[in-house]
Design a protein around this motif. Structure first.
Motif, PDB file in Angstrom:
ATOM      1  N   LYS A  90      29.716  26.510 -88.039  1.00  0.00           N
ATOM      2  CA  LYS A  90      29.675  27.968 -87.849  1.00  0.00           C
ATOM      3  C   LYS A  90      28.998  28.644 -89.041  1.00  0.00           C
ATOM      4  N   THR A  91      29.365  28.207 -90.241  1.00  0.00           N
ATOM      5  CA  THR A  91      28.782  28.813 -91.439  1.00  0.00           C
ATOM      6  C   THR A  91      27.283  28.565 -91.482  1.00  0.00           C
ATOM      7  N   GLU A 145      29.444  23.168 -96.755  1.00  0.00           N
ATOM      8  CA  GLU A 145      30.022  24.478 -96.400  1.00  0.00           C
ATOM      9  C   GLU A 145      30.354  25.276 -97.672  1.00  0.00           C
ATOM     10  N   ARG A 164      32.023  19.518 -95.504  1.00  0.00           N
ATOM     11  CA  ARG A 164      32.817  20.580 -96.133  1.00  0.00           C
ATOM     12  C   ARG A 164      32.207  20.964 -97.488  1.00  0.00           C
ATOM     13  N   SER A 167      34.031  24.663 -88.866  1.00  0.00           N
ATOM     14  CA  SER A 167      33.775  25.717 -89.861  1.00  0.00           C
ATOM     15  C   SER A 167      32.415  25.492 -90.540  1.00  0.00           C
TER      16      SER A 167
END
Ligand code: PLP
Length: 476
Positions: A100-101, A320, A317, A97
């Motif tokens: 991807k972000t 993110e 994270r 994630s």
């Protein structure tokens, strides 16, 4: 007892920035004992005013609550999957994630298509430099790195760890590294028996050279590298610490030639340096042993998995979270652009940069035969040059001058000579010996006091420069 031996190990030189950091407390004490205020124009660290983590931690908490809700967890006792994952062993690519972000936002900002499967997390840009070097050092063949003269000290330090690597440097003019010299250095390195894997540079807000490469020069450089079949390692920490108008911002090397470039992103300047977030990205394909072709990202991934093995998922994270924005309904959406994050930092750096440039202009405009300085379109630095033209006083920016500036004027600056690779200093023993790197990123104060301190620092520097370089008879 007999000594333990490592007969082939060469001792590393300590860089002038490290030496400076080590000697600073003593010099500061001397300056302060004389009642002098310490003026920071040396450190290359992000400003404390824009690296207070408290706002970020609140934002991260909000984003994590959002993720928890997305997982459909109503029972507060149940551990959410994203949290379990953040504190477990992860794989070498880190959370998908986050990749991807990042691929979505960075790709949009710079007009490039980024494949999240080819994004290799690194320990900041430093980790990216190290990964790119070790990829090519592993075979043990003699290699030559091409870089600028002057170049980033962290690159020189990493390159010199490898005893079978040599630096071939290329002088720059006001637009960037000089393409013809680059071609001849690549050819010289090859004729000296080295393999040339890449040219390393910092094209935006060059550290330490204090300027950005022009668009035209970038294209000329890529032409040379394509002809010579050499990759480009693009270190981009200051891409968003950018003072140019949006329409004047050059295209990144990754945007010009993704198949020729290894691009290094870092979260250190746009976010925080502590979490050590970075990504290496490349669309390059290499021919390796037995004529086999392989994606550079695959090689980098195996290299990284044998080195770091596991990334820090919590840090990724957190990054993110930074790439998400809270909506009015309390949910979180991917940011349109990272420029929104940059803007918060840029207010401070823009101020500091204008104070530096305006004060230099105000104080030194009558002495243009004696001094020159760069106007940076990005980054943290301007290079200040003592011109030697008609001056009867010749200023040598060696370690003793640096000590003199701290102990007699309280001014901390970094000499440029140590940023010139050894071969550049052999070609020109005077390289950098009339230059200083002035940084405008760091001070101990915030807000109005920061602006005052910055102005005082530059004024003190200008007074000292005039005293050093301008004969008394010509001072006004
Ligand atoms: C040109 C350059 N590359 C790399 C770095 C290191 O960045 P990171 O904190 O991402 O390792 C710096 C830091 O100042 C830098 O100026």
């Amino acid at each position: 007892m007999a000594n333990l031996v490592a007969p082939a190990v060469r001792k590393q030189e300590v860089s002038v920035t490290r030496k400076m950091a080590a000697s600073l407390p003593g010099l500061r004490a001397i300056a302060q004992s004389k009642g002098l205020k310490v003026h920071h124009l040396g450190a290359g660290y992000p400003h404390p005013e824009v690296t207070d983590p408290r706002g970020f931690l609140n934002h991260q908490e909000g984003y994590f609550s959002f993720l928890r809700e997305k997982e459909g967890l109503n029972d507060p006792e149940t551990l959410p999957e994203f949290l379990r994952e953040s504190y477990s062993y992860t794989d070498t690519l880190g959370p998908l994630s986050s990749r991807k972000t990042f691929a979505e936002v960075y790709g949009r900002d710079w007009g490039i298509k980024i494949d999240p499967e080819k994004l290799i997390p690194t320990v900041g840009a430093s980790g990216g430099i190290s990964l790119a070097c070790s990829l090519f050092e592993r075979s043990g063949e003699s290699i030559a790195y091409i870089t600028d003269a002057p170049t980033y000290a962290g690159f020189t330090a990493r390159a010199s760890l490898c005893q079978h690597a040599t630096i071939y440097s290329v002088e720059m003019d006001s637009e960037g590294a000089i393409p013809d010299l680059m071609r001849s250095q690549i050819r010289k390195a090859r004729s000296d028996g080295h393999f040339v894997p890449f040219y390393y540079t910092v094209p935006d807000g060059h550290n330490p050279a204090g300027f950005s490469f022009s668009q035209n020069r970038r294209e000329e450089i890529i032409d040379v590298l394509k002809e010579e079949q050499v990759l480009l390692l693009e270190d981009a920490p200051y891409l968003y610490i950018n003072y140019a108008e949006p329409e004047n911002r050059p295209i990144t090397f990754l945007g010009i030639a993704p198949e020729q470039t290894i691009h290094l992103f870092t979260g250190s300047k746009i976010g925080f340096p502590g979490p050590r977030v970075g990504y290496l990205y490349s669309d390059a394909v290499l021919e390796i042993e037995a004529g086999e072709t392989v994606d550079l990202s695959t090689l980098a991934l195996t290299e990284s998995s044998s080195d770091l093995l596991f990334q820090n998922p919590a840090a990724l994270r957190g990054f993110e979270a930074l790439l998400h924005k809270e909506r009015e309904d309390g949910g979180y959406s991917v940011r349109e652009s990272m420029w929104e994050l940059a803007e918060a930092k840029l207010t401070v750096y823009r101020d500091n940069r204008s104070i530096l440039l305006q004060t230099l202009e105000e104080r030194l405009c009558g002495y243009k035969d004696y001094f020159d300085w760069t106007t940076p379109d990005g980054g943290f630095f301007s290079v200040f040059t003592f011109l030697r033209k008609d001056s009867s006083v010749s200023v040598v920016t060696d370690d003793s001058l640096i000590e003199h500036l701290v102990s007699e004027h309280g001014i901390v600056v970094i000499p440029m000579y140590d940023f010139y690779p050894e071969d550049a200093r052999l070609r020109n023993p005077g390289a950098g010996m009339n230059q200083l790197r002035l940084s405008f990123c760091f001070s101990e104060s915030a807000g109005e006091a920061r602006k005052r301190d910055m102005k005082e620092a530059v004024e003190a520097f200008c007074d000292a420069a005039i005293r050093l370089a301008v004969p008394e008879s010509e001072r006004s």
